[in-house]
Motif scaffolding. Structure first.
Motif, short mmCIF file in Angstrom:
data_model
loop_
_atom_site.label_atom_id
_atom_site.label_comp_id
_atom_site.label_asym_id
_atom_site.label_seq_id
_atom_site.Cartn_x
_atom_site.Cartn_y
_atom_site.Cartn_z
N GLY A 223 0.85 -1.18 0.00
CA GLY A 223 0.00 0.00 0.00
C GLY A 223 0.89 1.23 0.00
N LYS A 224 0.30 2.40 0.25
CA LYS A 224 1.11 3.61 0.31
C LYS A 224 1.95 3.61 1.60
CE LYS A 224 0.59 8.64 0.09
NZ LYS A 224 -0.41 9.74 0.22
N TYR A 225 1.35 3.14 2.70
CA TYR A 225 2.03 3.21 4.00
C TYR A 225 2.31 1.84 4.63
CZ TYR A 225 0.68 8.08 3.58
OH TYR A 225 0.52 9.34 3.12
N ALA A 226 1.68 0.83 4.13
CA ALA A 226 1.86 -0.49 4.73
C ALA A 226 2.14 -1.54 3.65
CB ALA A 226 0.61 -0.89 5.51
N SER A 227 2.81 -2.61 4.05
CA SER A 227 2.98 -3.76 3.16
C SER A 227 2.73 -5.00 4.00
CB SER A 227 4.36 -3.77 2.52
OG SER A 227 5.26 -4.53 3.30
N SER A 228 2.27 -6.08 3.36
CA SER A 228 1.81 -7.22 4.14
C SER A 228 2.94 -8.03 4.78
CB SER A 228 0.90 -8.12 3.29
OG SER A 228 1.46 -8.34 2.02
N ASP A 229 4.21 -7.73 4.41
CA ASP A 229 5.34 -8.40 5.07
C ASP A 229 6.23 -7.37 5.76
OD1 ASP A 229 7.21 -10.25 5.95
OD2 ASP A 229 8.26 -10.35 4.03
N SER A 230 5.61 -6.40 6.38
CA SER A 230 6.29 -5.35 7.17
C SER A 230 7.57 -4.81 6.52
CB SER A 230 6.57 -5.84 8.60
OG SER A 230 7.24 -7.07 8.62
N THR A 231 7.52 -4.54 5.21
CA THR A 231 8.69 -3.95 4.57
C THR A 231 8.56 -2.44 4.41
OG1 THR A 231 7.69 -4.85 2.55
CG2 THR A 231 9.71 -5.89 3.30
N SER A 232 7.40 -1.87 4.82
CA SER A 232 7.22 -0.41 4.73
C SER A 232 8.05 0.30 5.80
CB SER A 232 5.75 -0.06 4.92
OG SER A 232 5.63 1.30 5.29
N ARG A 233 8.53 1.50 5.49
CA ARG A 233 9.28 2.24 6.51
C ARG A 233 8.36 3.03 7.42
NH1 ARG A 233 10.44 7.62 4.20
NH2 ARG A 233 9.62 7.58 2.07
N TYR A 234 7.05 3.07 7.07
CA TYR A 234 6.10 3.84 7.89
C TYR A 234 5.48 3.01 9.01
CZ TYR A 234 6.18 7.36 4.20
OH TYR A 234 6.57 8.31 3.30
N ALA A 235 5.07 1.78 8.67
CA ALA A 235 4.26 1.03 9.64
C ALA A 235 4.67 -0.43 9.72
CB ALA A 235 2.79 1.11 9.23
N ARG A 236 4.51 -0.99 10.92
CA ARG A 236 4.74 -2.42 11.12
C ARG A 236 3.42 -3.15 10.92
NH1 ARG A 236 9.40 -3.93 10.38
NH2 ARG A 236 9.07 -5.82 11.60
N PHE A 237 3.40 -4.13 10.07
CA PHE A 237 2.20 -4.91 9.80
C PHE A 237 2.62 -6.20 9.14
CE2 PHE A 237 -1.01 -5.79 6.32
CZ PHE A 237 -1.90 -6.46 7.13
#
Ligand SMILES: [Zn+2]
Length: 272
Positions: A194-208
């Motif tokens: 997504g813009k702020y999240a990715s399903s394998d916690s690779t985003s620098r914005y959010a843990r998910f």
């Protein structure tokens, strides 16, 4: 074999352990997992890679290092839709590892290092290290072996994603045990971004981190088809030499006296 030459913790006798304590060797605890790694790799990837790196560190610095038997299981419920994966609740993992580090500290080792090979264990080993520092008179550090190899790997890699059963892990496995890698079954897959999240916690914005059964049918995040044993050799060399360097830093790290700034007496019997 004496305590100066043997780098495997449980190959020593108790009398030799006393010598190892006198040498103030850095005690290393490798942490891995038993978890699906795509159709091309066995379930032992994170365990085998982390332990192999640590044992090579021991071979190169036997007078400064003792490697404990590794932790073979970790936080893995997100992989449970793939056959074989073993999950350990995070609280159980932390408590179990903390019992090990506390035992090591109890015997008199002042420096302990957790070397992790499974991404989802990262926040847990961080807490184990911190809890050990707060509960004992020893110092405990936590790291991922991959952190010491990313710079060298960046010079040889062909793909951007560094995540799971990918170019990085497959390359290192190919270097260490090519007969166990089924390269004909290697295939690329990516997580949902997504813009702020990715399903394998690779985003620098959010843990998910979502259940992997929701976004991949392969169990792969990255591109293992670009993996080679030569890249794996680069990874191993960088990880091992970086960790030997880190061991020396840890060995030299001072354990300073705490200075208490209270004016009045503290209730030192309070326990958290
Ligand atoms: Zn892995």
């Amino acid at each position: 074999m004496n305590a100066r030459e043997e780098y495997r913790y449980n190959r020593l006798t108790w009398a030799e352990l006393d010598e190892a304590i006198a040498l103030q060797k850095v005690v290393i605890l490798p942490t891995g997992s038993t978890e699906q790694h795509g159709r091309h790799l066995p379930l032992d990837v994170d365990l085998f890679l982390a332990e192999s790196v640590c044992l090579e560190v021991g071979r190169r610095a036997p007078d400064r290092v003792l490697v404990l038997p590794p932790i073979a299981y970790g936080l893995n419920m997100h992989h449970i839709d793939f056959p074989g994966t073993i999950h350990i609740e995070p609280e159980v993992f932390i408590a179990f590892c903390l019992n090990i580090t506390k035992s090591v500290a109890y015997h008199g080792f002042e420096k302990i290092l957790l070397v992790n090979g499974h991404g989802s264990n990262a926040p847990l080993v961080d807490l184990v290290a911190r809890k050990t520092v707060l509960a004992t008179q020893s110092l405990c550090f936590a790291c991922g072996y991959f952190a010491f190899a990313t710079e060298a790997f960046a010079k040889v890699k062909e793909t951007e994603v560094m995540a799971h059963a990918d170019e990085f892990e497959t390359s290192l496995y190919l270097h260490l045990a090519p007969e166990r890698v089924q390269m004909d079954k290697a295939a690329e897959d990516n997580d949902r971004m997504g813009k702020y999240a990715s399903s394998d916690s690779t985003s620098r914005y959010a843990r998910f981190n979502d259940y992997w059964g929701r976004w991949t049918k392969l169990g792969v995040h990255g591109d293992p088809t670009k993996a080679t044993a030569a890249k794996g050799k680069v990874i191993l060399e960088a990880a091992v030499s970086g960790l030997v360097d880190f061991v020396d830093e840890i060995k030299a790290w001072p354990i300073e006296k705490r200075s208490d700034q209270h004016r009045g007496p503290v209730q030192s019997q309070v326990r958290w």
